[in-house]
Design a protein around this motif. Structure first.
Motif, PDB file in Angstrom:
ATOM      1  N   UNK A 303     118.735  82.334  59.606  1.00 14.47           N
ATOM      2  CA  UNK A 303     118.015  81.622  58.449  1.00 14.47           C
ATOM      3  C   UNK A 303     117.736  80.201  58.977  1.00 14.47           C
ATOM      4  N   UNK A 304     118.616  79.449  59.486  1.00 13.95           N
ATOM      5  CA  UNK A 304     118.670  78.061  60.026  1.00 13.95           C
ATOM      6  C   UNK A 304     117.572  78.008  61.255  1.00 13.95           C
ATOM      7  N   UNK A 305     117.703  78.923  62.019  1.00 17.49           N
ATOM      8  CA  UNK A 305     116.837  78.831  63.195  1.00 17.49           C
ATOM      9  C   UNK A 305     115.476  79.127  62.657  1.00 17.49           C
ATOM     10  N   UNK A 306     115.388  79.990  61.633  1.00 19.48           N
ATOM     11  CA  UNK A 306     113.902  80.415  61.350  1.00 19.48           C
ATOM     12  C   UNK A 306     113.280  79.316  60.775  1.00 19.48           C
ATOM     13  N   UNK A 307     113.741  78.426  59.777  1.00 16.20           N
ATOM     14  CA  UNK A 307     113.412  77.221  59.214  1.00 16.20           C
ATOM     15  C   UNK A 307     113.217  76.224  60.279  1.00 16.20           C
ATOM     16  N   UNK A 308     113.968  75.794  61.285  1.00 16.53           N
ATOM     17  CA  UNK A 308     114.039  74.945  62.329  1.00 16.53           C
ATOM     18  C   UNK A 308     112.822  75.005  63.088  1.00 16.53           C
ATOM     19  N   UNK A 309     112.126  76.614  63.544  1.00 20.20           N
ATOM     20  CA  UNK A 309     111.348  77.047  64.276  1.00 20.20           C
ATOM     21  C   UNK A 309     109.853  76.689  63.587  1.00 20.20           C
ATOM     22  N   UNK A 310     109.827  76.888  62.283  1.00 19.96           N
ATOM     23  CA  UNK A 310     108.897  76.758  61.299  1.00 19.96           C
ATOM     24  C   UNK A 310     108.647  75.416  61.075  1.00 19.96           C
ATOM     25  N   UNK A 311     109.411  74.554  61.097  1.00 22.53           N
ATOM     26  CA  UNK A 311     109.325  72.946  60.997  1.00 22.53           C
ATOM     27  C   UNK A 311     108.828  72.331  62.148  1.00 22.53           C
ATOM     28  N   UNK A 312     108.911  73.100  63.223  1.00 27.40           N
ATOM     29  CA  UNK A 312     108.704  72.512  64.733  1.00 27.40           C
ATOM     30  C   UNK A 312     109.847  71.637  65.099  1.00 27.40           C
ATOM     31  N   UNK A 313     111.121  71.704  64.697  1.00 29.05           N
ATOM     32  CA  UNK A 313     112.301  71.032  65.321  1.00 29.05           C
ATOM     33  C   UNK A 313     112.613  71.389  66.530  1.00 29.05           C
ATOM     34  N   UNK A 314     112.485  72.931  66.779  1.00 21.12           N
ATOM     35  CA  UNK A 314     112.727  73.600  68.129  1.00 21.12           C
ATOM     36  C   UNK A 314     111.977  74.519  68.305  1.00 21.12           C
ATOM     37  N   UNK A 315     111.575  75.075  69.449  1.00 18.68           N
ATOM     38  CA  UNK A 315     110.851  76.167  69.695  1.00 18.68           C
ATOM     39  C   UNK A 315     111.443  77.505  69.990  1.00 18.68           C
ATOM     40  N   UNK A 316     112.781  77.399  70.704  1.00 16.28           N
ATOM     41  CA  UNK A 316     113.670  78.587  70.719  1.00 16.28           C
ATOM     42  C   UNK A 316     115.175  78.091  70.165  1.00 16.28           C
ATOM     43  N   UNK A 317     115.632  79.287  69.740  1.00 15.23           N
ATOM     44  CA  UNK A 317     116.768  79.382  68.981  1.00 15.23           C
ATOM     45  C   UNK A 317     118.108  79.860  69.887  1.00 15.23           C
ATOM     46  N   UNK A 318     119.221  79.250  70.320  1.00 20.91           N
ATOM     47  CA  UNK A 318     120.142  79.976  71.219  1.00 20.91           C
ATOM     48  C   UNK A 318     121.486  80.119  70.465  1.00 20.91           C
ATOM     49  N   UNK A 319     121.796  81.393  70.407  1.00 19.04           N
ATOM     50  CA  UNK A 319     122.979  81.934  69.976  1.00 19.04           C
ATOM     51  C   UNK A 319     123.972  82.234  70.858  1.00 19.04           C
ATOM     52  N   UNK A 320     125.357  82.059  70.423  1.00 24.59           N
ATOM     53  CA  UNK A 320     126.453  82.227  71.219  1.00 24.59           C
ATOM     54  C   UNK A 320     127.190  83.367  70.984  1.00 24.59           C
ATOM     55  N   UNK A 321     128.234  82.901  70.056  1.00 25.41           N
ATOM     56  CA  UNK A 321     129.172  83.877  69.564  1.00 25.41           C
ATOM     57  C   UNK A 321     128.459  85.123  68.851  1.00 25.41           C
ATOM     58  N   UNK A 322     127.582  84.884  68.056  1.00 27.45           N
ATOM     59  CA  UNK A 322     127.019  86.211  67.607  1.00 27.45           C
ATOM     60  C   UNK A 322     126.384  87.193  68.170  1.00 27.45           C
ATOM     61  N   UNK A 323     126.196  86.853  69.590  1.00 27.20           N
ATOM     62  CA  UNK A 323     125.699  87.623  70.548  1.00 27.20           C
ATOM     63  C   UNK A 323     126.718  88.374  71.521  1.00 27.20           C
TER      64      UNK A 323
END
Length: 352
Positions: A303-323
């Protein structure tokens, strides 16, 4: 079900990389290579294949050391021998068979090691200042490092370039230079560990000279569109450390990245939504000074990643432990299924 995360799950293109989505597998040290040879085996091949088969957009490997002296603990993989290149070729072939994209993270720990781990040689660092703490998984205190001569610096830059060359020979789609978390490049960048008085020391704009020269050497082998730099305030050996002037520091870094021609940066934090200054997060401050691609990381949730991409804060979202906990992470997001919670006792001790 894709409408749940329409931005996160949509395709993205960077240069020649045609990513299935904006999900990135964060670099995570696993320690499953042969300790003597630094060669990865079939278990590592399948570990990365699973994430590619699930549809992860961009995979960034565990830290891969550029030389025996770059080693910071046991069972780390390398990219400085033919056998290591052949081992990683099996990984990249497996990922590409699943139409995935994978890059190698190039790593030198600098002073955060011990001579018994690093080929019997003392650690290397910009200055002969011992780090506080103990070697990961080894337990002994960090050794006092040798101050690198200008010849040492040139040789290390060549080692980064060779590792980048070997990464491309091994079939990687690009590389990430690990310039964060208190390791060698970050040791040059920091006033805590760099007390040099030559061209590699002094104020921040001079201390980052080593980083810029490493990036230029790596980019000459991997290409500017295929090279990422990871940078951070965080330091493994000094968890309380803070930049004195975060905005000016970030601006100095981003200007350096523009100067050398980097197109993708990977600012690293522990908590993505933590405020850095004036109500803005680390990545929001970075975005003020950087128009190109940013990989976000830091205990992100979808959810956090979706919002950050939508708001152009980031372009890609990196996940560690969930993966680590969910080899089928992408599939679960697409289908709206719950994610398994990460458990170190279950997910860290073996490759799944």
């Amino acid at each position: 079900m894709e409408d749940i995360y329409p931005n996160l799950l949509s395709p993205f293109r960077i240069g020649n990389w045609k990513l299935k989505n904006k999900i990135t597998m964060a670099p995570m040290t696993r320690g499953f290579a042969d300790d003597k040879t630094g060669v990865v085996g079939d278990d590592v091949v399948e570990y990365y294949r699973k994430r590619a088969a699930d549809g992860v957009g961009l995979i960034i490997t565990e830290g891969i050391i550029i030389s025996p002296r770059a080693k910071g603990t046991f069972n780390l993989s390398g990219l400085y021998t033919n056998e290591q290149v052949k081992g990683w070729r099996k990984v990249t072939d497996a990922v590409h068979e699943e139409y995935g994209t994978i890059i190698a993270q190039l790593w030198h720990v600098g002073r955060l090691t011990h001579h018994e781990v690093a080929a019997g040689l003392p650690p290397q660092a910009p200055s002969a200042i011992r780090a506080i703490g103990h070697v990961h998984r080894y337990g002994k205190p960090f050794d006092r490092p040798e101050e690198m001569t200008e010849e040492d610096i040139k040789e290390t830059i060549k080692q980064y370039a060779t590792a980048a060359h070997n990464a491309m020979q091994a079939g990687f789609d690009g590389v990430e230079v690990h310039g964060a978390h208190g390791y060698l490049i970050d040791q040059f960048n920091s006033e805590v560990s760099n007390h040099r008085t030559d061209e590699y020391g002094g104020h921040l704009a001079k201390r980052i000279t080593f980083m810029k020269e490493v990036l230029q050497a790596v980019m000459s082998e991997a290409g500017d569109n295929n090279t990422i730099i990871r940078f951070s305030e965080l330091k493994d050996d000094a968890p309380q450390y803070k930049w004195r002037d975060p905005e000016t520091t970030i601006q100095t870094f981003t200007e350096a990245f523009k100067e050398v021609g980097i197109k993708i940066i990977h600012p690293s934090v522990h908590q993505f939504d933590k405020v850095l200054l004036r109500g803005q997060t680390f990545h929001e401050v970075v975005r003020k000074h950087w128009d190109s691609n940013i990989i976000g990381v830091g205990n992100l949730n979808p959810e956090m990643a979706e919002t950050a991409i939508q708001n152009n804060v980031i372009n890609l979202a990196a996940f560690g432990r969930p993966l680590l906990a969910n080899p089928d992470f992408v599939t679960k997001l697409e289908r709206g299924k719950p994610l398994e919670i990460y458990d170190s006792q279950k997910h860290l001790i073996k490759l799944t």
